[in-house]
Enzyme design. Structure first.
Site, mmCIF file in Angstrom:
data_model
loop_
_atom_site.group_PDB
_atom_site.id
_atom_site.type_symbol
_atom_site.label_atom_id
_atom_site.label_comp_id
_atom_site.label_asym_id
_atom_site.label_seq_id
_atom_site.Cartn_x
_atom_site.Cartn_y
_atom_site.Cartn_z
ATOM 1 C CB SER A 11 46.193 33.860 36.387
ATOM 2 O OG SER A 11 45.158 34.640 35.814
ATOM 3 C CG ASN A 13 42.547 37.694 33.143
ATOM 4 O OD1 ASN A 13 43.249 38.163 32.266
ATOM 5 N ND2 ASN A 13 41.555 38.368 33.687
ATOM 6 C CG ASP A 70 40.115 35.918 43.596
ATOM 7 O OD1 ASP A 70 39.919 35.915 42.361
ATOM 8 O OD2 ASP A 70 39.194 36.032 44.414
ATOM 9 C CB SER A 71 42.697 41.014 42.491
ATOM 10 O OG SER A 71 42.619 40.706 41.107
ATOM 11 C CG PHE A 154 43.004 43.674 32.863
ATOM 12 C CD1 PHE A 154 42.326 42.842 33.740
ATOM 13 C CD2 PHE A 154 44.360 43.879 33.061
ATOM 14 C CE1 PHE A 154 42.980 42.236 34.805
ATOM 15 C CE2 PHE A 154 45.024 43.268 34.119
ATOM 16 C CZ PHE A 154 44.331 42.453 34.993
ATOM 17 C CE1 TYR A 156 33.796 46.637 37.597
ATOM 18 C CE2 TYR A 156 35.370 44.922 38.189
ATOM 19 C CZ TYR A 156 34.069 45.324 37.958
ATOM 20 O OH TYR A 156 33.042 44.421 38.090
ATOM 21 C CG HIS A 183 44.979 45.582 43.340
ATOM 22 N ND1 HIS A 183 45.097 46.443 42.264
ATOM 23 C CD2 HIS A 183 44.267 44.518 42.868
ATOM 24 C CE1 HIS A 183 44.480 45.936 41.215
ATOM 25 N NE2 HIS A 183 43.974 44.766 41.549
ATOM 26 N NE ARG A 184 46.832 40.857 39.627
ATOM 27 C CZ ARG A 184 45.849 41.574 39.060
ATOM 28 N NH1 ARG A 184 46.130 42.596 38.267
ATOM 29 N NH2 ARG A 184 44.584 41.248 39.270
#
Length: 200
Positions: A11, A13, A70-71, A154, A156, A183-184
């Site tokens: 990543s 990010n 990816d999310s 971070f 949403y 989710h992650r």
């Protein structure tokens, strides 16, 4: 766990990379993404495809195994948008605030939480230099708040209220609280479970 070979974080990010380290760091030997590796063009139309693009690119660049995720956010009233375009929902180079503003504007005529249902999805790909891989997915259901709440997280996070929570947004939760149901967090724990099974 026997998985102590170095694994590159794919990543680019930094906030996403930090979350991955917080969840996986005590289980896997993670190394930072080399700064000289260029950004990967994420042009697949699925989370898994984009995650694989990033993982493969980092394996090719470093010769090491790489883990990528990816999310994104899927809003039912918007036919699943922003989906794979979540980071670029308001355009290339959009800020988190730009994306949130566009989302809230798109839902402005739907004040009922029942009309604002959504979910976060994440797909993680751990790719090895020999071409083998482990794929794991996670999701969390919820709805979109009418206005951002909370300074945490971070993307949403300040407008997503998970069903499994207590009415707070992800932005109002501590990192540990968020990781427990996000989710992650679910995708990364699934990845660890699969690695445990492989090495058992």
């Amino acid at each position: 766990m026997a998985e102590r070979t170095p694994i590159v974080l794919a990543s680019a990010n930094p906030k996403k990379a930090a979350e991955i380290v917080e969840i996986l760091g005590s289980h896997l030997e993670l190394v930072p993404r080399p700064p000289e590796v260029p950004d990967v063009v994420e042009d697949d139309d699925t989370f898994e495809g984009n995650s694989r693009l990033k993982a493969v690119a980092l394996v090719e660049a470093t010769g090491l195994a790489a883990v990528a995720d990816d999310s994104g956010l899927e809003v039912d009233a918007l036919d699943g948008a922003p989906g794979v375009w979540s980071a670029r929902y308001a355009g290339e180079g959009a800020s988190d605030q730009d994306n949130v503003d566009k989302l809230l504007a798109a839902l402005a005529d739907r004040p009922d939480p029942a009309d604002r249902t959504a979910r976060f999805r994440a797909v993680v790909v751990l790719r090895y230099p020999d071409g083998s891989e482990v794929v794991a997915a996670g999701a969390v259901e919820g709805h979109i708040a009418e206005a951002p709440r909370g300074p945490g997280g971070f993307g949403y996070d300040p407008v997503f209220i998970p069903v499994d929570g207590d009415g707070r947004t992800f932005g109002e939760m501590s990192q540990d609280e968020k990781h427990a149901i996000s989710h992650r967090g679910r995708a990364l724990r699934s990845l660890l479970a699969q690695l445990d099974h492989r090495t058992a």
